[in-house]
Design a protein around this motif. Sequence first.
Motif, mmCIF file in Angstrom:
data_model
loop_
_atom_site.group_PDB
_atom_site.id
_atom_site.type_symbol
_atom_site.label_atom_id
_atom_site.label_comp_id
_atom_site.label_asym_id
_atom_site.label_seq_id
_atom_site.Cartn_x
_atom_site.Cartn_y
_atom_site.Cartn_z
ATOM 1 N N VAL A 31 6.668 2.491 1.566
ATOM 2 C CA VAL A 31 5.792 1.435 1.291
ATOM 3 C C VAL A 31 6.637 0.120 1.258
ATOM 4 C CG1 VAL A 31 4.178 0.600 -0.442
ATOM 5 C CG2 VAL A 31 4.339 3.060 0.030
ATOM 6 N N TRP A 32 6.196 -0.752 2.290
ATOM 7 C CA TRP A 32 6.636 -2.315 2.136
ATOM 8 C C TRP A 32 5.774 -3.038 1.343
ATOM 9 C CZ3 TRP A 32 7.344 1.306 6.002
ATOM 10 C CH2 TRP A 32 8.517 1.690 6.121
ATOM 11 N N LEU A 33 5.797 -3.276 0.181
ATOM 12 C CA LEU A 33 4.881 -4.158 -0.667
ATOM 13 C C LEU A 33 4.739 -5.381 -0.066
ATOM 14 C CD1 LEU A 33 2.738 -3.690 -2.762
ATOM 15 C CD2 LEU A 33 4.710 -4.481 -4.433
ATOM 16 N N SER A 34 5.743 -5.999 0.387
ATOM 17 C CA SER A 34 5.516 -7.592 0.698
ATOM 18 C C SER A 34 5.117 -7.597 2.187
ATOM 19 C CB SER A 34 6.996 -8.231 0.632
ATOM 20 O OG SER A 34 7.879 -7.640 1.520
ATOM 21 N N ASP A 35 5.036 -6.521 3.012
ATOM 22 C CA ASP A 35 4.369 -6.804 4.200
ATOM 23 C C ASP A 35 3.004 -5.930 4.163
ATOM 24 O OD1 ASP A 35 6.829 -7.629 5.413
ATOM 25 O OD2 ASP A 35 7.385 -5.679 5.950
ATOM 26 N N GLY A 36 2.606 -5.384 3.168
ATOM 27 C CA GLY A 36 1.403 -4.714 3.218
ATOM 28 C C GLY A 36 1.329 -3.500 4.090
ATOM 29 N N THR A 37 2.395 -2.760 4.326
ATOM 30 C CA THR A 37 2.266 -1.521 4.996
ATOM 31 C C THR A 37 2.905 -0.308 4.322
ATOM 32 O OG1 THR A 37 4.571 -2.054 5.749
ATOM 33 C CG2 THR A 37 2.867 -3.068 7.097
ATOM 34 N N CYS A 38 2.517 0.935 4.812
ATOM 35 C CA CYS A 38 2.662 2.159 4.264
ATOM 36 C C CYS A 38 2.926 3.185 5.352
ATOM 37 C CB CYS A 38 1.906 2.790 3.184
ATOM 38 S SG CYS A 38 2.261 4.289 2.496
ATOM 39 N N ASP A 39 3.661 4.210 5.484
ATOM 40 C CA ASP A 39 3.918 4.987 6.540
ATOM 41 C C ASP A 39 2.611 5.824 6.783
ATOM 42 O OD1 ASP A 39 6.550 4.326 7.035
ATOM 43 O OD2 ASP A 39 7.187 6.018 5.870
ATOM 44 N N CYS A 40 1.942 6.040 5.884
ATOM 45 C CA CYS A 40 0.547 6.795 5.945
ATOM 46 C C CYS A 40 -0.507 6.055 6.850
ATOM 47 C CB CYS A 40 -0.214 7.181 4.553
ATOM 48 S SG CYS A 40 -0.953 5.804 3.653
ATOM 49 N N GLY A 41 -0.317 4.820 6.843
ATOM 50 C CA GLY A 41 -1.015 3.751 7.800
ATOM 51 C C GLY A 41 -2.407 3.379 7.151
ATOM 52 N N LEU A 42 -2.792 3.752 5.905
ATOM 53 C CA LEU A 42 -4.060 3.263 5.363
ATOM 54 C C LEU A 42 -3.810 1.626 4.534
ATOM 55 C CD1 LEU A 42 -5.065 6.460 3.604
ATOM 56 C CD2 LEU A 42 -5.963 5.472 5.585
ATOM 57 N N PHE A 43 -2.738 1.529 4.223
ATOM 58 C CA PHE A 43 -2.648 0.209 3.328
ATOM 59 C C PHE A 43 -2.760 -0.794 4.610
ATOM 60 C CE2 PHE A 43 0.649 -2.290 0.613
ATOM 61 C CZ PHE A 43 -0.389 -3.046 0.278
ATOM 62 N N ARG A 51 -2.847 5.191 -2.012
ATOM 63 C CA ARG A 51 -2.272 6.009 -3.271
ATOM 64 C C ARG A 51 -0.791 6.044 -3.181
ATOM 65 N NH1 ARG A 51 -3.778 11.395 -3.922
ATOM 66 N NH2 ARG A 51 -1.426 12.356 -3.877
ATOM 67 N N HIS A 52 -0.070 5.860 -2.220
ATOM 68 C CA HIS A 52 1.276 5.649 -2.190
ATOM 69 C C HIS A 52 1.672 4.293 -2.772
ATOM 70 C CE1 HIS A 52 0.386 8.485 1.024
ATOM 71 N NE2 HIS A 52 1.026 9.200 0.224
ATOM 72 N N THR A 53 0.945 3.246 -2.504
ATOM 73 C CA THR A 53 1.237 1.800 -2.846
ATOM 74 C C THR A 53 1.071 1.889 -4.538
ATOM 75 O OG1 THR A 53 0.729 0.971 -0.751
ATOM 76 C CG2 THR A 53 0.743 -0.640 -2.770
ATOM 77 N N LEU A 54 -0.058 2.455 -4.602
ATOM 78 C CA LEU A 54 -0.452 2.402 -6.239
ATOM 79 C C LEU A 54 0.495 3.014 -7.109
ATOM 80 C CD1 LEU A 54 -4.296 2.760 -5.851
ATOM 81 C CD2 LEU A 54 -2.989 0.654 -6.603
#
Length: 73
Positions: A31-43, A51-54
């Motif tokens: 999860v790259w919080l500052s970019d707003g991305t996650c490997d799952c693709g949902l973010f 859920r990974h970000t949370l």
Amino acid sequence: MRVTHYDRQASVFVVEELEPFEGWERGSFHVWLSDGTCDCGLFQSLHYLCRHTLAGCATASIEWVPYVHLVYK
């Protein structure tokens, strides 16, 4: 699910899925919080925290509300 790595300076989490969940296999998600991305693709596709970000925010005691897209506010 557990956070296995957190880089506070880069705002990157590594979250490990311990059990299969709704189509996701066991494995790690970055999860790259500052970019707003996650490997799952949902973010990035929903513009809403997955859920990974949370899990990463909860582990690092980071307020998650600022990362919610304006369309949801």
